[in-house]
Scaffold this motif. Structure first.
Motif, short mmCIF file in Angstrom:
data_model
loop_
_atom_site.label_atom_id
_atom_site.label_comp_id
_atom_site.label_asym_id
_atom_site.label_seq_id
_atom_site.Cartn_x
_atom_site.Cartn_y
_atom_site.Cartn_z
N UNK A 23 -39.90 -23.91 -41.79
CA UNK A 23 -40.55 -22.90 -42.78
C UNK A 23 -39.61 -23.30 -43.97
N UNK A 24 -40.33 -23.38 -45.14
CA UNK A 24 -39.90 -23.61 -46.37
C UNK A 24 -39.32 -22.28 -47.18
N UNK A 25 -38.05 -22.23 -47.43
CA UNK A 25 -37.65 -20.98 -48.23
C UNK A 25 -36.91 -21.74 -49.33
N UNK A 26 -37.55 -22.70 -49.99
CA UNK A 26 -36.86 -23.47 -51.19
C UNK A 26 -36.04 -24.52 -50.43
N UNK A 27 -35.26 -24.37 -49.42
CA UNK A 27 -34.63 -25.48 -48.79
C UNK A 27 -35.37 -25.50 -47.56
N UNK A 28 -35.13 -26.63 -46.74
CA UNK A 28 -35.54 -26.75 -45.45
C UNK A 28 -34.88 -25.99 -44.18
N UNK A 29 -35.12 -24.69 -44.19
CA UNK A 29 -34.31 -23.74 -43.29
C UNK A 29 -35.27 -23.99 -41.75
N UNK A 30 -34.68 -25.06 -41.08
CA UNK A 30 -35.24 -25.33 -39.65
C UNK A 30 -35.09 -24.12 -38.69
N UNK A 31 -36.05 -23.52 -37.95
CA UNK A 31 -35.95 -22.53 -37.43
C UNK A 31 -36.90 -22.83 -36.20
N UNK A 32 -36.46 -22.33 -35.19
CA UNK A 32 -37.08 -22.36 -33.68
C UNK A 32 -37.92 -20.77 -33.57
N UNK A 33 -39.05 -21.04 -33.52
CA UNK A 33 -39.91 -19.87 -33.55
C UNK A 33 -40.56 -19.55 -31.97
N UNK A 34 -40.86 -18.55 -31.80
CA UNK A 34 -41.49 -18.11 -30.64
C UNK A 34 -42.17 -16.81 -30.54
N UNK A 55 -35.30 -18.19 -34.29
CA UNK A 55 -33.85 -18.67 -34.18
C UNK A 55 -33.41 -19.57 -35.15
N UNK A 56 -32.32 -19.57 -35.87
CA UNK A 56 -31.83 -20.89 -36.92
C UNK A 56 -30.23 -20.52 -36.48
N UNK A 57 -29.57 -21.22 -37.23
CA UNK A 57 -27.96 -21.58 -37.21
C UNK A 57 -27.39 -20.53 -38.32
N UNK A 58 -26.27 -19.93 -38.20
CA UNK A 58 -25.59 -18.76 -38.81
C UNK A 58 -25.65 -19.51 -40.43
N UNK A 59 -24.99 -20.60 -40.42
CA UNK A 59 -24.64 -21.43 -41.68
C UNK A 59 -25.86 -21.44 -42.58
N UNK A 60 -27.03 -21.70 -41.73
CA UNK A 60 -28.40 -21.99 -42.55
C UNK A 60 -28.81 -20.65 -43.17
N UNK A 61 -28.87 -19.50 -42.42
CA UNK A 61 -29.16 -18.17 -42.77
C UNK A 61 -28.29 -17.51 -43.92
N UNK A 62 -26.93 -17.62 -43.75
CA UNK A 62 -26.16 -17.23 -44.92
C UNK A 62 -26.07 -18.10 -46.08
N UNK A 63 -26.11 -19.37 -46.09
CA UNK A 63 -26.50 -20.06 -47.11
C UNK A 63 -27.87 -19.67 -47.87
N UNK A 64 -28.99 -19.33 -47.09
CA UNK A 64 -29.90 -18.94 -47.69
C UNK A 64 -30.01 -17.63 -48.40
N UNK A 65 -29.17 -16.84 -47.78
CA UNK A 65 -29.01 -15.46 -48.58
C UNK A 65 -28.17 -15.57 -49.81
N UNK A 66 -27.06 -16.55 -49.59
CA UNK A 66 -26.23 -16.77 -50.85
C UNK A 66 -26.75 -17.33 -51.89
#
Lengths: 183, 166
Positions: free
Chosen positions: A7-18, A23-34
């Motif tokens: 899913x694109x949020x400006x960067x390529x934030x890979x998620x596992x959806x169901x 699900x995603x990694x903490x690094x990427x979620x925090x990077x997205x917020x920051x």
């Protein structure tokens, strides 16, 4: 885990959806917020500061990138935007402001003077702020147009989004700060 | 009110200080007088007090460095008589070892101007209440407007010849 999407949020934030979870990694979620809530501290001393004001104003609107809120206290700032000529007398002040900022912190050097001293090749002017503090992104120009400042800001966002959460504790980062005599 | 001519100013100065007035010239209608640096305060005081002159505004103090001259350092007072609307330059030259008397007891504004002249040329104004650097950083070890010091910063790298194929 049924499917893997990107899913694109400006960067390529890979998620596992169901159904019912994501699900995603903490690094990427925090990077997205920051990256979308950087609070800049404008350290503007001259004409580049005027261009920065235009960048903040309605036409270019830095708020679109999540930087609505300028911080005039270094304690609450994430990004130090140095725009303008820094004289040697002002150098210790700039360094103090950088030291007072809380980690994680980034530095954007706007314009020729902050990046290299610009036309001021003289005894009283610092020949680039990277003589006293580490710089993440340089924006060339004399002064740069607001589009260029926005581009520099987006390069900072890229760095923020992809930075490892462990980077600030790494030996490499400590050595970088030690090079500038910063504890 | 009578118009004050440059000749009148010069005659009055020569009458009062005679041999201590070393030379004078008039350029673009403005009188420049070079005087013995030991008498700078006496001359400034006379220019202030004399009822026919009243040079009571100190526009600026400049320094200058002529390295090949026997008296290489100059202090130039730019004076203005508001009453007669006449301007005057007073130049005093000293050697590197000499100092010059402060004008702060005549013009309060001379305080910062003399600090600036000290800051850039290292000229000592004896009797100045607070003679320290005013514009340059305190850690600076040189007086940057003296000719023996380079104007450019030695840390500059992006002007090196090899970046331009030279």
């Amino acid at each position: 885990m049924t499917q893997v999407t990107s899913i694109k949020y400006g960067n390529n934030l890979s998620t596992y959806n169901g159904p019912g979870f994501q699900l995603t990694s903490l690094d990427k979620a925090i990077g997205l917020a920051r990256k979308n809530s950087l609070w800049p501290l404008p350290f503007a001393t001259s004409c580049c500061g005027i261009e920065f004001m235009a960048t903040m104003a309605a036409t270019y609107d830095l708020a679109r990138f999540g930087s609505e809120r300028l911080s005039f206290s270094p304690r609450q700032a994430d990004l130090l935007i140095v725009a303008g000529t820094i004289s040697k007398k002002l150098g210790p002040v700039l360094k103090q402001v950088y030291i007072q900022m809380a980690e994680p912190k980034w530095v954007l050097s706007v314009g020729a003077c902050a990046s290299s001293g610009g036309i001021f090749d003289t005894y009283s002017v610092l020949q680039g702020i990277d003589e006293i503090i580490p710089v993440d992104v340089y924006v060339p120009g004399c002064p740069p147009r607001p589009e260029q400042i926005l581009d520099g800001f987006m390069r900072i966002q890229d760095l923020v989004a992809h930075e490892s959460l462990r980077r600030r504790n790494s030996e490499h980062y400590k050595q970088l700060l030690a090079k500038y005599d910063i504890e | 009110m009578a118009i004050l001519e440059n000749n009148t100013v010069l005659e009055k100065l020569k009458e009062k200080f005679g041999a201590y007035i070393i030379s004078s010239e008039e350029q673009y209608g403005m009188l420049s007088v070079t005087a013995d640096s030991a008498f700078n305060i006496d001359i400034l005081k006379f220019l202030w007090e004399d009822k026919d002159l009243e040079f009571r505004f100190l526009t600026d103090i400049c320094g200058i460095h002529y390295p090949n001259s026997p008296q290489p350092f100059g202090v130039i007072y730019h004076l203005h008589s508001f009453k007669y609307n006449v301007r005057l330059r007073l130049k005093c030259f000293i050697t590197e070892e000499q100092s010059i008397s402060t004008a702060t007891m005549i013009y309060a504004s001379a305080n910062w101007m003399e600090r600036e002249t000290y800051d850039f040329f290292g000229i000592i104004f004896s009797g100045h209440p607070n003679l320290k650097r005013i514009l340059n950083m305190d850690e600076l070890t040189v007086f940057p407007m003296r000719k023996q010091y380079p104007l450019e910063d030695p840390n500059r790298v992006d002007k090196k010849d090899y970046y331009f194929g030279r």
